[in-house]
Design a protein around this motif. Structure first.
Motif, PDB file in Angstrom:
ATOM      1  N   ILE A  39       1.056  -0.901   0.627  1.00  0.00           N
ATOM      2  CA  ILE A  39      -0.368   0.059  -0.536  1.00  0.00           C
ATOM      3  C   ILE A  39       0.599   1.239   0.076  1.00  0.00           C
ATOM      4  CG2 ILE A  39      -2.420   1.290   1.438  1.00  0.00           C
ATOM      5  CD1 ILE A  39      -2.603  -1.630   3.105  1.00  0.00           C
ATOM      6  N   TYR A  40       0.503   2.003  -1.271  1.00  0.00           N
ATOM      7  CA  TYR A  40       0.951   3.022  -1.002  1.00  0.00           C
ATOM      8  C   TYR A  40       0.717   4.832  -0.287  1.00  0.00           C
ATOM      9  CZ  TYR A  40       4.315   7.494  -3.677  1.00  0.00           C
ATOM     10  OH  TYR A  40       4.277   8.409  -3.754  1.00  0.00           O
ATOM     11  N   ALA A  41       1.187   5.479   0.222  1.00  0.00           N
ATOM     12  CA  ALA A  41       1.114   6.180   0.836  1.00  0.00           C
ATOM     13  C   ALA A  41       2.036   7.324   1.034  1.00  0.00           C
ATOM     14  CB  ALA A  41       0.732   5.809   2.178  1.00  0.00           C
ATOM     15  N   PRO A  42       1.669   9.240   0.733  1.00  0.00           N
ATOM     16  CA  PRO A  42       3.158   9.185  -0.320  1.00  0.00           C
ATOM     17  C   PRO A  42       4.360   9.169   0.851  1.00  0.00           C
ATOM     18  CG  PRO A  42       1.217  11.159  -0.339  1.00  0.00           C
ATOM     19  CD  PRO A  42       0.722   9.216   0.414  1.00  0.00           C
ATOM     20  N   TYR A  43       5.393   8.999   0.037  1.00  0.00           N
ATOM     21  CA  TYR A  43       6.291   8.250   0.251  1.00  0.00           C
ATOM     22  C   TYR A  43       6.845   7.431   1.070  1.00  0.00           C
ATOM     23  CZ  TYR A  43       6.623  13.998  -1.183  1.00  0.00           C
ATOM     24  OH  TYR A  43       6.678  14.691  -1.898  1.00  0.00           O
ATOM     25  N   ASN A  44       6.200   6.838   1.084  1.00  0.00           N
ATOM     26  CA  ASN A  44       6.289   5.522   2.318  1.00  0.00           C
ATOM     27  C   ASN A  44       5.678   4.332   1.851  1.00  0.00           C
ATOM     28  OD1 ASN A  44       7.769   6.408   4.653  1.00  0.00           O
ATOM     29  ND2 ASN A  44       5.520   7.618   4.562  1.00  0.00           N
ATOM     30  N   TYR A  45       5.395   3.201   1.939  1.00  0.00           N
ATOM     31  CA  TYR A  45       5.381   1.806   1.533  1.00  0.00           C
ATOM     32  C   TYR A  45       5.101   0.586   2.675  1.00  0.00           C
ATOM     33  CZ  TYR A  45       6.413   2.496  -3.445  1.00  0.00           C
ATOM     34  OH  TYR A  45       6.525   3.144  -5.039  1.00  0.00           O
ATOM     35  N   PHE A  46       3.118   0.463   2.939  1.00  0.00           N
ATOM     36  CA  PHE A  46       3.208  -0.356   3.776  1.00  0.00           C
ATOM     37  C   PHE A  46       2.931  -1.681   3.379  1.00  0.00           C
ATOM     38  CE2 PHE A  46       2.573   4.362   5.248  1.00  0.00           C
ATOM     39  CZ  PHE A  46       2.825   4.206   6.029  1.00  0.00           C
ATOM     40  N   SER A  47       2.723  -2.454   4.408  1.00  0.00           N
ATOM     41  CA  SER A  47       2.755  -3.883   4.220  1.00  0.00           C
ATOM     42  C   SER A  47       0.941  -4.043   5.101  1.00  0.00           C
ATOM     43  CB  SER A  47       3.392  -4.815   4.491  1.00  0.00           C
ATOM     44  OG  SER A  47       3.871  -4.953   5.600  1.00  0.00           O
ATOM     45  N   ILE A  48       0.155  -5.416   5.017  1.00  0.00           N
ATOM     46  CA  ILE A  48      -0.922  -5.436   6.028  1.00  0.00           C
ATOM     47  C   ILE A  48      -0.289  -6.710   7.114  1.00  0.00           C
ATOM     48  CG2 ILE A  48      -2.812  -6.847   5.919  1.00  0.00           C
ATOM     49  CD1 ILE A  48      -3.349  -4.274   4.522  1.00  0.00           C
ATOM     50  N   GLY A  49      -0.504  -5.928   8.245  1.00  0.00           N
ATOM     51  CA  GLY A  49      -0.345  -7.039   9.296  1.00  0.00           C
ATOM     52  C   GLY A  49      -1.045  -8.317  10.204  1.00  0.00           C
ATOM     53  N   LYS A  50      -0.972  -8.946  10.791  1.00  0.00           N
ATOM     54  CA  LYS A  50      -2.176  -9.521  11.105  1.00  0.00           C
ATOM     55  C   LYS A  50      -3.342  -9.387  11.074  1.00  0.00           C
ATOM     56  CE  LYS A  50      -2.359  -9.450  16.312  1.00  0.00           C
ATOM     57  NZ  LYS A  50      -1.914  -9.698  17.550  1.00  0.00           N
ATOM     58  N   LYS A  51      -4.282 -10.694  11.119  1.00  0.00           N
ATOM     59  CA  LYS A  51      -5.733 -10.293  11.320  1.00  0.00           C
ATOM     60  C   LYS A  51      -6.083  -9.880  12.500  1.00  0.00           C
ATOM     61  CE  LYS A  51      -9.262 -13.648   9.710  1.00  0.00           C
ATOM     62  NZ  LYS A  51     -10.861 -14.459   9.750  1.00  0.00           N
ATOM     63  N   LEU A  52      -7.378  -9.731  12.200  1.00  0.00           N
ATOM     64  CA  LEU A  52      -7.515  -9.400  14.051  1.00  0.00           C
ATOM     65  C   LEU A  52      -9.229 -10.183  14.076  1.00  0.00           C
ATOM     66  CD1 LEU A  52      -6.522  -5.188  13.508  1.00  0.00           C
ATOM     67  CD2 LEU A  52      -5.500  -6.893  14.949  1.00  0.00           C
ATOM     68  N   GLY A  53      -9.254 -10.320  13.313  1.00  0.00           N
ATOM     69  CA  GLY A  53     -10.940 -11.024  13.953  1.00  0.00           C
ATOM     70  C   GLY A  53     -11.444 -10.895  12.076  1.00  0.00           C
ATOM     71  N   GLU A  54     -12.775 -11.193  12.297  1.00  0.00           N
ATOM     72  CA  GLU A  54     -13.578 -11.637  11.085  1.00  0.00           C
ATOM     73  C   GLU A  54     -15.326 -10.810  11.286  1.00  0.00           C
ATOM     74  OE1 GLU A  54     -14.760 -15.484  10.331  1.00  0.00           O
ATOM     75  OE2 GLU A  54     -12.814 -15.844  10.449  1.00  0.00           O
ATOM     76  N   MET A  55     -15.321 -10.511   9.757  1.00  0.00           N
ATOM     77  CA  MET A  55     -17.222  -9.780  10.307  1.00  0.00           C
ATOM     78  C   MET A  55     -18.074 -10.362  11.586  1.00  0.00           C
ATOM     79  SD  MET A  55     -19.326  -8.261   7.098  1.00  0.00           S
ATOM     80  CE  MET A  55     -20.030  -9.751   6.393  1.00  0.00           C
ATOM     81  N   GLY A  56     -18.477  -8.648  12.432  1.00  0.00           N
ATOM     82  CA  GLY A  56     -19.619  -9.516  13.043  1.00  0.00           C
ATOM     83  C   GLY A  56     -19.037  -9.994  14.230  1.00  0.00           C
ATOM     84  N   GLU A  57     -17.402 -10.077  14.871  1.00  0.00           N
ATOM     85  CA  GLU A  57     -16.660 -10.395  15.761  1.00  0.00           C
ATOM     86  C   GLU A  57     -17.247  -9.947  16.502  1.00  0.00           C
ATOM     87  OE1 GLU A  57     -13.382 -14.265  14.862  1.00  0.00           O
ATOM     88  OE2 GLU A  57     -13.366 -12.259  15.048  1.00  0.00           O
ATOM     89  N   TRP A  58     -17.190  -8.238  17.033  1.00  0.00           N
ATOM     90  CA  TRP A  58     -16.847  -7.342  17.437  1.00  0.00           C
ATOM     91  C   TRP A  58     -18.288  -7.621  18.803  1.00  0.00           C
ATOM     92  CZ3 TRP A  58     -21.218  -4.180  17.457  1.00  0.00           C
ATOM     93  CH2 TRP A  58     -21.913  -4.223  16.578  1.00  0.00           C
ATOM     94  N   GLU A  59     -19.178  -8.625  18.033  1.00  0.00           N
ATOM     95  CA  GLU A  59     -20.542  -8.166  18.726  1.00  0.00           C
ATOM     96  C   GLU A  59     -20.403  -8.672  20.023  1.00  0.00           C
ATOM     97  OE1 GLU A  59     -22.868  -9.345  15.587  1.00  0.00           O
ATOM     98  OE2 GLU A  59     -23.807  -7.865  14.993  1.00  0.00           O
ATOM     99  N   LYS A  60     -19.884 -10.145  19.788  1.00  0.00           N
ATOM    100  CA  LYS A  60     -19.650 -10.942  20.806  1.00  0.00           C
ATOM    101  C   LYS A  60     -19.067  -9.955  22.311  1.00  0.00           C
ATOM    102  CE  LYS A  60     -15.497 -13.131  19.461  1.00  0.00           C
ATOM    103  NZ  LYS A  60     -15.099 -14.406  18.795  1.00  0.00           N
ATOM    104  N   TYR A  61     -18.375  -8.728  22.223  1.00  0.00           N
ATOM    105  CA  TYR A  61     -17.690  -7.921  23.634  1.00  0.00           C
ATOM    106  C   TYR A  61     -18.167  -7.337  23.548  1.00  0.00           C
ATOM    107  CZ  TYR A  61     -13.276 -11.101  21.317  1.00  0.00           C
ATOM    108  OH  TYR A  61     -12.734 -11.675  20.806  1.00  0.00           O
ATOM    109  N   LEU A  62     -19.639  -6.631  23.377  1.00  0.00           N
ATOM    110  CA  LEU A  62     -20.572  -5.919  23.381  1.00  0.00           C
ATOM    111  C   LEU A  62     -20.971  -6.722  25.341  1.00  0.00           C
ATOM    112  CD1 LEU A  62     -21.944  -4.823  21.043  1.00  0.00           C
ATOM    113  CD2 LEU A  62     -20.698  -3.557  22.182  1.00  0.00           C
TER     114      LEU A  62
END
Length: 62
Positions: A39-62
């Motif tokens: 992923i390019y942002a001005p003057y920098n390139y980035f990569s994707i880090g670790k997976k944080l979770g799946e869609m909808g998983e946030w609901e179980k933490y409410l």
């Protein structure tokens, strides 16, 4: 756009490049850590880090 204490940047996607072997993959099973996108942002390139979770998983933490 400037918001309350932050900024929102909107952009139009101009170009997407993908290896032919990934064009038919199941979109629900995409693992960006395996694809290793750059992923390019001005003057920098980035990569994707670790997976944080799946869609909808946030609901179980409410």
């Amino acid at each position: 756009m400037e918001l309350e204490g932050s900024h929102l940047f909107l952009a139009e996607i101009k170009n997407i490049q993908i290896d032919e072997k990934f064009k038919t993959m199941n979109m629900e099973k995409i693992d960006l850590t395996e694809l290793k996108p750059a992923i390019y942002a001005p003057y920098n390139y980035f990569s994707i880090g670790k997976k944080l979770g799946e869609m909808g998983e946030w609901e179980k933490y409410l």
